[in-house]
Design a protein around this motif. Structure first.
Motif, mmCIF file in Angstrom:
data_model
loop_
_atom_site.group_PDB
_atom_site.id
_atom_site.type_symbol
_atom_site.label_atom_id
_atom_site.label_comp_id
_atom_site.label_asym_id
_atom_site.label_seq_id
_atom_site.Cartn_x
_atom_site.Cartn_y
_atom_site.Cartn_z
ATOM 1 N N UNK A 220 0.820 -1.215 0.000
ATOM 2 C CA UNK A 220 0.000 0.000 0.000
ATOM 3 C C UNK A 220 0.853 1.265 0.000
ATOM 4 N N UNK A 221 2.160 1.097 0.107
ATOM 5 C CA UNK A 221 3.092 2.230 0.174
ATOM 6 C C UNK A 221 3.878 2.286 -1.135
ATOM 7 N N UNK A 222 3.497 3.221 -2.009
ATOM 8 C CA UNK A 222 4.122 3.283 -3.332
ATOM 9 C C UNK A 222 5.620 3.552 -3.246
ATOM 10 N N UNK B 101 11.333 -2.380 -6.122
ATOM 11 C CA UNK B 101 11.581 -2.508 -7.563
ATOM 12 C C UNK B 101 13.035 -2.185 -7.874
ATOM 13 N N UNK B 102 13.550 -1.117 -7.274
ATOM 14 C CA UNK B 102 14.942 -0.720 -7.508
ATOM 15 C C UNK B 102 15.908 -1.794 -6.998
ATOM 16 N N UNK B 103 15.615 -2.384 -5.838
ATOM 17 C CA UNK B 103 16.461 -3.451 -5.294
ATOM 18 C C UNK B 103 16.524 -4.639 -6.244
ATOM 19 N N UNK B 104 15.367 -5.017 -6.781
ATOM 20 C CA UNK B 104 15.312 -6.164 -7.685
ATOM 21 C C UNK B 104 16.094 -5.870 -8.961
ATOM 22 N N UNK B 105 15.896 -4.688 -9.523
ATOM 23 C CA UNK B 105 16.603 -4.327 -10.761
ATOM 24 C C UNK B 105 18.107 -4.267 -10.547
ATOM 25 N N UNK C 88 5.429 -5.888 -12.647
ATOM 26 C CA UNK C 88 6.270 -6.739 -13.512
ATOM 27 C C UNK C 88 6.878 -5.968 -14.683
ATOM 28 N N UNK C 89 6.143 -4.984 -15.216
ATOM 29 C CA UNK C 89 6.642 -4.244 -16.370
ATOM 30 C C UNK C 89 7.714 -3.226 -15.995
ATOM 31 N N UNK C 90 7.937 -3.040 -14.705
ATOM 32 C CA UNK C 90 9.039 -2.194 -14.244
ATOM 33 C C UNK C 90 10.286 -3.023 -13.938
ATOM 34 N N UNK C 91 10.222 -4.311 -14.228
ATOM 35 C CA UNK C 91 11.323 -5.229 -13.929
ATOM 36 C C UNK C 91 11.776 -5.910 -15.221
#
Length: 295
Positions: free
Chosen positions: A146-148, A155-159, A183-186
């Protein structure tokens, strides 16, 4: 006779409003070389999908939906459309790790579980694989979805990790919705899996049921005995209505649409449905025993 059975076997099996891919675990492992989003369908998912449109949209966008429940396997046979194999998330993920442990292009990111659990799962998996198969792990805060701002940090950690596989274990429907939304940001991730409690199992934090319990379709009872406060409502109240809906489908009376069903579910007199469900469940079990479905 066996050859004929294979050629007529359905590629997908419809149970309520979900089309389940009729694959063996070996077939799925091979297909995942080309990537894809994988969800493991169980009774709890099916019941949540009856009234949650966002969950349904996320589910519909998956590349593979496989049978995660022995009860669901019995149900498919009851409907006259048996599935090849039960592929639970807690079996799928370790099998995936073993299948691709020598493929250096496979790099896994673990997302989920309580603080420290994902890290311990990573340590154990890498020790078993004999290499750094899991490249990073993160246990997000409760309610992170719930926290964008926190989601963007994840997302940044995964990338930055260089992961090509993402295993998300924060429970349904949160994990499926999160994968669908981000998913489309990864761009580097090719395989996405919703794995539920698998990270707890891999870390040794929670024990899995014995194989014979799972084969009898009683893994839900074993899990409830371990976490009664969290799971009793799900298994004893919310999910028992599945047998009523299954019987409706068997009689060609089950109707569902993504636009109309949510309001119908809210309008349903739930106490009456809960009282009816155990009787339906008993009828289903009796049918299974009479026709040898539990063998």
């Amino acid at each position: 006779m066996k050859t004929a059975a294979r050629t007529t076997q359905k590629k997908t099996v419809q149970v309520l409003n979900v089309s389940i891919d009729n694959l063996s675990s070996d077939q799925l492992m091979a297909k995942l070389a080309d990537g894809g989003v994988v969800y493991t369908t169980n009774v709890d998912h099916l019941m949540k999908l009856q009234g949650d449109r966002d969950f349904y949209q996320a589910y519909s966008a998956a590349d593979y939906r496989v049978c995660d429940s022995q009860i669901l396997k019995y149900a498919a046979r009851f409907l006259g459309t048996p599935v090849q194999e039960k592929i639970s998330g807690s079996d799928l993920f370790p099998q995936f790790c073993d299948y691709y442990k020598h493929d250096d292009s496979v790099k896994i990111f673990l997302l989920g579980a309580a603080e420290g659990v994902a890290a311990e799962a990573m340590r154990r998996i890498n020790k078993k694989a004999g290499r750094e198969l899991v490249v990073a792990a993160h246990s997000p805060s409760y309610g992170f979805e719930k926290d964008e701002a926190e989601c963007q940090r994840v997302v940044e950690m995964i990338n930055q990790s260089g992961a090509t596989v993402l295993a998300v274990g924060v429970g349904a429907p949160k994990q499926e919705k999160w994968i669908h939304r981000y998913r489309h940001q990864l761009p580097g991730v090719k395989v996405f899996m919703g794995v539920g409690a698998t990270l707890d199992f891999e870390a040794g934090n929670v024990k899995r049921s014995p194989a014979w319990v799972s084969e009898l379709g009683l893994e839900w009872l074993y899990r409830m005995s371990q976490e009664p406060g969290r799971l009793w409502r799900r298994y004893l109240l919310e999910d028992t209505a599945f047998f009523y809906l299954l019987l409706q489908q068997k009689m060609n009376r089950y109707r569902w649409s993504p636009t109309a069903h949510a309001s119908r579910v809210k309008a349903t007199k739930r106490p009456r449905l809960r009282l009816a469900a155990p009787r339906i469940q008993n009828q289903f079990v009796n049918h299974a025993v009479l026709h040898g479905l539990t063998k």
